[in-house]
Design a protein around this motif. Structure first.
Motif, short mmCIF file in Angstrom:
data_model
loop_
_atom_site.label_atom_id
_atom_site.label_comp_id
_atom_site.label_asym_id
_atom_site.label_seq_id
_atom_site.Cartn_x
_atom_site.Cartn_y
_atom_site.Cartn_z
N ASP A 34 56.00 85.68 18.00
CA ASP A 34 57.60 86.20 17.54
C ASP A 34 58.59 85.11 17.97
N ILE A 35 58.57 84.49 19.42
CA ILE A 35 59.52 83.69 19.86
C ILE A 35 59.49 82.50 19.30
N CYS A 36 58.28 81.83 18.97
CA CYS A 36 58.12 80.71 18.11
C CYS A 36 58.68 80.86 16.76
N ARG A 37 58.28 82.03 15.97
CA ARG A 37 58.87 82.30 14.76
C ARG A 37 60.38 82.33 14.85
N GLN A 38 61.10 82.84 15.75
CA GLN A 38 62.50 82.85 15.66
C GLN A 38 63.19 81.54 16.12
N ALA A 39 62.43 80.80 17.03
CA ALA A 39 62.97 79.65 17.25
C ALA A 39 62.88 78.71 16.20
N ASN A 40 61.79 78.65 15.30
CA ASN A 40 61.73 77.83 14.02
C ASN A 40 62.89 78.34 13.01
N LYS A 41 63.01 79.64 13.03
CA LYS A 41 64.13 80.04 11.76
C LYS A 41 65.55 79.57 12.32
N VAL A 42 65.92 79.77 13.76
CA VAL A 42 67.46 79.37 13.86
C VAL A 42 67.47 78.07 13.87
N ALA A 43 66.60 77.50 15.15
CA ALA A 43 66.74 75.98 15.32
C ALA A 43 66.48 75.15 14.25
N GLY A 44 65.48 75.56 13.29
CA GLY A 44 65.30 74.84 12.07
C GLY A 44 66.34 74.91 11.07
N ARG A 45 67.29 76.04 11.24
CA ARG A 45 68.63 75.85 10.22
C ARG A 45 69.44 74.86 10.67
N ALA A 46 69.47 74.72 12.21
CA ALA A 46 70.52 73.91 12.75
C ALA A 46 69.92 72.22 12.43
#
Length: 413
Positions: free
Chosen positions: A176-188
């Protein structure tokens, strides 16, 4: 007054100024009036309020950043939330002031409702942030969590089942943490890769005092009132950047930003046919966080541990709650990224210093999201330093560290 009382007093002053920023003075709103002055504060009043807010905001930001190093974990996490909320408010207000400055520079527009409508929208967003700012520090992130964890009492009492339960929580939380990091940091990361290379470079290497020297140049040639509004707006944008720098960690922010630049260059130089940047970024997150390695470590510890069932269950409950804590922080980051995207459309944001601040804030948020995620995953700060050459802030007890302590594993294993 104690430090805590001083802080609460400063919060009260700041939120009061936020609430009243776009409110017309009572004497400017006679009964039945529908004039521009009655719907929004006169420009002179707004300029004065904005200057006061910028000064208060600067002082509050420094005080909040001091809690990032508090011994109490709840205070550290509360400081993260408040700095993010303040950065959002600063960018939101700064964007609004630049829009109004642009309007003033072009001359009065017919109809006075436009400014009032614009400021009302900003005020609504600010009011939501005030709830975060006014939440007591000692509450940490608890008031913002929407998902509850399964209590220790509801977990298995038989040792092997408790171990299996902890293993499952570890695997789920890492995912879950990896998925959230990928979503938000990926947008940046995607936002940054769309920027002009020169602006991106300046943004990644920006030092606040250098930007401050550029602010006066950015408003040269404008009328006095437009200068005041624009300068306050740009100053607030720059202070939002300072909040992001504080989140990165005052002792490592230069190295942290440099590492972000290297990761961006890697994403730019290695396009993967058929998958593109999102897939590459997911690979980058997995390479930084090493979830498979953490899972294997915990699995090995579970096979040999003699830990008490209650300790194992307590670790399982803590590990289960870590993705939710990370989520509430990164949702604030995502909110700020959206505000930054809107702000970029304001004509005055085309000024070079504003573009550099946008790049700096976005790259800082990318770094913070990745490093905070690592802190919640926690595969060992020593390991991170060995791989990347610098330490990152240690504000939470992450998945690996929680399991390691509960299972009685010596540090460094």
């Amino acid at each position: 007054m104690t430090t805590e009382q001083n802080y609460q007093s400063m919060i009260a002053a700041y939120t009061s100024q936020l609430r009243g920023l776009f409110t017309p003075p009572e004497e400017a709103a006679p009964a039945g009036a529908a004039t521009r002055g009655a719907e929004a504060p006169p420009t002179e009043v707004l300029a004065e309020r904005a200057e006061t807010l910028a000064t208060t905001s600067q002082r509050l930001g420094g005080m909040t950043a001091g809690y990032l190093d508090a011994e109490d974990r709840a205070l550290r996490e509360a400081a993260e939330m408040k700095l993010l909320a303040q950065a959002i408010a600063e960018f939101e207000v700064g964007r609004g002031l630049l829009e109004i400055a642009e309007e003033e520079a072009e001359g009065p527009a017919p109809g006075g409702a436009t400014r009032a409508l614009r400021t009302a929208t900003i005020q609504q967003s600010i009011n939501e942030l005030i709830d975060v700012l006014e939440t007591p520090l000692e509450a940490g992130v608890q008031p913002f969590l929407t998902r509850t964890t399964r209590a220790v009492e509801a977990r298995p009492k038989e040792p092997e089942r408790a171990k299996t339960d902890l293993k499952t929580e570890v695997e789920t939380s890492l995912r879950d943490i990896c998925r959230q990091a990928n979503k938000v940091a990926g947008r940046a990361a995607r936002d940054l890769l769309l920027m002009d290379a020169a602006v991106l470079y300046e943004g990644v290497t920006l030092i606040s005092r250098d930007a401050a020297d550029l602010l006066d140049k950015a408003v040269t040639g404008l009328s006095e009132m437009v200068q005041r509004l624009a300068l306050s707006g740009l100053r607030l944008l720059l202070q939002a950047y300072d909040r992001v720098l504080a989140l990165l960690g005052k002792d490592v922010e230069a190295k942290a930003r440099k590492q972000v630049a290297e990761w961006l260059e890697e994403l730019k130089q290695e396009p993967e046919e058929g998958s593109g940047t999102p897939a590459l970024f997911e690979q980058l997150v997995n390479r930084i966080y090493t979830p498979d390695t953490i899972g294997k470590d915990v699995d090995g510890w579970l096979k040999t541990t003699q830990a008490d069932v209650n300790d194992i269950n307590q670790a399982a409950e803590t590990v289960e709650g870590l993705p939710e804590k990370y989520r509430v922080k990164t949702e604030q980051v995502e909110h700020l990224l959206k505000i930054v995207a809107v702000a970029k459309q304001v004509p005055m944001m085309k000024a070079p210093v504003a573009q550099v601040i946008v790049a700096a804030v976005t790259s800082g948020l990318l770094g913070y999201t990745l490093y905070a995620g690592y802190d919640h995953v926690d595969s060992g700060r020593v390991v991170f330093a060995g791989r990347f050459g610098f330490n990152i802030p240690d504000r939470v007890e992450g998945v690996r560290e929680t399991a390691q302590k509960a299972l009685g594993v010596a540090e460094g294993v």
